[in-house]
Motif scaffolding. Structure first.
Motif, PDB file in Angstrom:
ATOM      1  N   UNK A 157       0.810  -1.209   0.000  1.00 17.12           N
ATOM      2  CA  UNK A 157       0.000   0.000   0.000  1.00 17.12           C
ATOM      3  C   UNK A 157       0.853   1.274   0.000  1.00 17.12           C
ATOM      4  N   UNK A 158       2.043   1.185   0.569  1.00 17.03           N
ATOM      5  CA  UNK A 158       2.926   2.347   0.651  1.00 17.03           C
ATOM      6  C   UNK A 158       3.757   2.435  -0.627  1.00 17.03           C
ATOM      7  N   UNK A 159       3.602   3.558  -1.326  1.00 11.95           N
ATOM      8  CA  UNK A 159       4.336   3.752  -2.584  1.00 11.95           C
ATOM      9  C   UNK A 159       5.473   4.734  -2.357  1.00 11.95           C
ATOM     10  N   UNK A 160       6.676   4.295  -2.686  1.00 16.82           N
ATOM     11  CA  UNK A 160       7.868   5.133  -2.559  1.00 16.82           C
ATOM     12  C   UNK A 160       8.533   5.282  -3.914  1.00 16.82           C
ATOM     13  N   UNK A 161       9.244   6.396  -4.076  1.00 16.73           N
ATOM     14  CA  UNK A 161      10.005   6.615  -5.301  1.00 16.73           C
ATOM     15  C   UNK A 161      11.233   5.715  -5.224  1.00 16.73           C
ATOM     16  N   UNK A 162      11.331   4.790  -6.186  1.00 13.39           N
ATOM     17  CA  UNK A 162      12.463   3.852  -6.205  1.00 13.39           C
ATOM     18  C   UNK A 162      13.664   4.419  -6.927  1.00 13.39           C
ATOM     19  N   UNK A 163      13.431   5.021  -8.073  1.00 17.70           N
ATOM     20  CA  UNK A 163      14.525   5.552  -8.886  1.00 17.70           C
ATOM     21  C   UNK A 163      14.014   6.764  -9.659  1.00 17.70           C
ATOM     22  N   UNK A 164      14.860   7.787  -9.772  1.00 19.62           N
ATOM     23  CA  UNK A 164      14.507   8.991 -10.540  1.00 19.62           C
ATOM     24  C   UNK A 164      15.158   8.876 -11.910  1.00 19.62           C
ATOM     25  N   UNK A 165      14.327   8.860 -12.959  1.00 16.94           N
ATOM     26  CA  UNK A 165      14.845   8.784 -14.322  1.00 16.94           C
ATOM     27  C   UNK A 165      15.135  10.182 -14.897  1.00 16.94           C
ATOM     28  N   UNK A 166      14.335  11.134 -14.500  1.00 15.93           N
ATOM     29  CA  UNK A 166      14.543  12.527 -14.918  1.00 15.93           C
ATOM     30  C   UNK A 166      14.098  13.423 -13.762  1.00 15.93           C
ATOM     31  N   UNK A 167      14.936  14.357 -13.369  1.00 16.06           N
ATOM     32  CA  UNK A 167      14.620  15.220 -12.238  1.00 16.06           C
ATOM     33  C   UNK A 167      13.454  16.152 -12.557  1.00 16.06           C
ATOM     34  N   UNK A 168      12.689  16.428 -11.513  1.00 15.34           N
ATOM     35  CA  UNK A 168      11.614  17.406 -11.608  1.00 15.34           C
ATOM     36  C   UNK A 168      12.020  18.668 -10.871  1.00 15.34           C
ATOM     37  N   UNK A 169      11.414  19.784 -11.229  1.00 17.55           N
ATOM     38  CA  UNK A 169      11.775  21.068 -10.620  1.00 17.55           C
ATOM     39  C   UNK A 169      10.512  21.862 -10.288  1.00 17.55           C
ATOM     40  N   UNK A 170      10.654  22.678  -9.256  1.00 12.86           N
ATOM     41  CA  UNK A 170       9.578  23.592  -8.873  1.00 12.86           C
ATOM     42  C   UNK A 170      10.173  24.960  -8.546  1.00 12.86           C
ATOM     43  N   UNK A 171       9.369  25.989  -8.761  1.00 11.21           N
ATOM     44  CA  UNK A 171       9.793  27.358  -8.447  1.00 11.21           C
ATOM     45  C   UNK A 171       8.734  27.973  -7.543  1.00 11.21           C
ATOM     46  N   UNK A 172       9.154  28.365  -6.362  1.00 10.61           N
ATOM     47  CA  UNK A 172       8.261  28.948  -5.356  1.00 10.61           C
ATOM     48  C   UNK A 172       7.008  28.095  -5.138  1.00 10.61           C
ATOM     49  N   UNK A 173       7.193  26.789  -5.060  1.00  7.16           N
ATOM     50  CA  UNK A 173       6.070  25.885  -4.808  1.00  7.16           C
ATOM     51  C   UNK A 173       5.252  25.558  -6.046  1.00  7.16           C
ATOM     52  N   UNK A 174       5.572  26.145  -7.164  1.00  2.00           N
ATOM     53  CA  UNK A 174       4.848  25.900  -8.419  1.00  2.00           C
ATOM     54  C   UNK A 174       5.664  24.922  -9.258  1.00  2.00           C
ATOM     55  N   UNK A 175       5.036  23.848  -9.702  1.00  2.00           N
ATOM     56  CA  UNK A 175       5.725  22.798 -10.440  1.00  2.00           C
ATOM     57  C   UNK A 175       6.105  23.274 -11.843  1.00  2.00           C
ATOM     58  N   UNK A 176       7.399  23.133 -12.155  1.00  2.00           N
ATOM     59  CA  UNK A 176       7.867  23.443 -13.511  1.00  2.00           C
ATOM     60  C   UNK A 176       7.795  22.202 -14.390  1.00  2.00           C
ATOM     61  N   UNK A 177       8.282  21.095 -13.821  1.00  2.00           N
ATOM     62  CA  UNK A 177       8.300  19.835 -14.557  1.00  2.00           C
ATOM     63  C   UNK A 177       8.253  18.715 -13.521  1.00  2.00           C
ATOM     64  N   UNK A 178       7.353  17.726 -13.713  1.00  2.00           N
ATOM     65  CA  UNK A 178       7.308  16.616 -12.757  1.00  2.00           C
ATOM     66  C   UNK A 178       8.522  15.703 -12.938  1.00  2.00           C
ATOM     67  N   UNK A 179       8.900  15.057 -11.847  1.00  2.00           N
ATOM     68  CA  UNK A 179      10.009  14.097 -11.920  1.00  2.00           C
ATOM     69  C   UNK A 179       9.483  12.803 -12.539  1.00  2.00           C
ATOM     70  N   UNK A 180      10.262  12.235 -13.454  1.00  2.00           N
ATOM     71  CA  UNK A 180       9.909  10.949 -14.054  1.00  2.00           C
ATOM     72  C   UNK A 180      10.555   9.872 -13.188  1.00  2.00           C
ATOM     73  N   UNK A 181       9.707   9.015 -12.571  1.00  2.00           N
ATOM     74  CA  UNK A 181      10.227   8.081 -11.562  1.00  2.00           C
ATOM     75  C   UNK A 181       9.712   6.657 -11.759  1.00  2.00           C
ATOM     76  N   UNK A 182      10.440   5.700 -11.141  1.00  2.00           N
ATOM     77  CA  UNK A 182       9.976   4.337 -10.979  1.00  2.00           C
ATOM     78  C   UNK A 182       9.461   4.238  -9.553  1.00  2.00           C
ATOM     79  N   UNK A 183       8.256   3.678  -9.392  1.00  2.00           N
ATOM     80  CA  UNK A 183       7.634   3.604  -8.076  1.00  2.00           C
ATOM     81  C   UNK A 183       7.762   2.176  -7.553  1.00  2.00           C
ATOM     82  N   UNK A 184       8.094   2.052  -6.277  1.00  2.00           N
ATOM     83  CA  UNK A 184       8.210   0.765  -5.618  1.00  2.00           C
ATOM     84  C   UNK A 184       7.166   0.736  -4.482  1.00  2.00           C
TER      85      UNK A 184
END
Length: 186
Positions: A157-184
């Motif tokens: 039931x608990x989903x954690x980020x296993x690996x980051x394939x592409x970094x995500x960024x935010x500016x002042x709490x506003x999402x610029x680009x989501x991180x592309x991840x593998x979930x475990x």
């Protein structure tokens, strides 16, 4: 009277007295009329310039509402200006993110030139200057508002980020680009 006739000195004095009395009476009447007119004009001016209490309250209420509306307008304009600046900055930085990704790929290669490392550090300083932060990555709970899941493994039931394939960024709490991840899932 004729010019030929002589004037009696008593007649001259009486004539002068009568003239003075008439002059005094006229000035008293004029003075009384002027003071009456002035007081009437003052009363009329006060009536003309006075405002009924209900109308005064309405004008006061309208003024206070207008002042509050103006304050709200100034705050809204300042907020829109700030949001416009963040939006413009977001567009510029978003176009630079693929370049930063390529620097990171180059940094992971063996024998990376020091110039590439220097440029990468400069881009990090640039991002820090504009308060651009990375989205939380490996080991953090999966958050669909910040992460884009590409692959999922596990049955928990608990989903954690296993690996980051592409970094995500935010500016002042506003999402610029989501991180592309593998979930475990655990």
């Amino acid at each position: 009277m004729n010019n030929n006739e002589s004037l009696d000195p008593e007649d001259i004095e009486t004539s002068e007295e009568t003239s003075e009395e008439t002059s005094e009476e006229t000035s008293e009447e004029t003075s009384e009329e002027t003071s009456e007119e002035t007081s009437e004009e003052t009363i009329n001016d006060e009536e003309a310039h006075s405002v009924p209490l209900e109308q005064y309250e309405k004008i006061k209420d309208d003024y206070l509402r207008l002042a509050a509306d103006f304050e709200n307008f100034k705050k809204r304009a300042e907020k829109e200006k700030s949001m416009s600046m963040v939006s413009s900055l977001s567009m510029i930085i978003s176009t630079l993110l693929p370049l930063i990704d390529n620097f990171e790929i180059a940094m992971n290669q063996d024998g990376t030139p020091t110039e590439i490392e220097a440029l990468y550090k400069m881009t990090q300083v640039f991002l820090d200057t504009f308060n651009v932060k990375e989205v939380p990555g490996t080991g953090e709970p999966f958050d669909p508002s910040y992460h884009e899941a590409v692959e999922q493994s596990g049955e928990g039931d608990i989903e954690l980020v296993g690996e980051v394939l592409r970094k995500g960024y935010q500016i002042d709490g506003r999402l610029l680009r989501p991180a592309m991840v593998k979930v475990h899932s655990e």
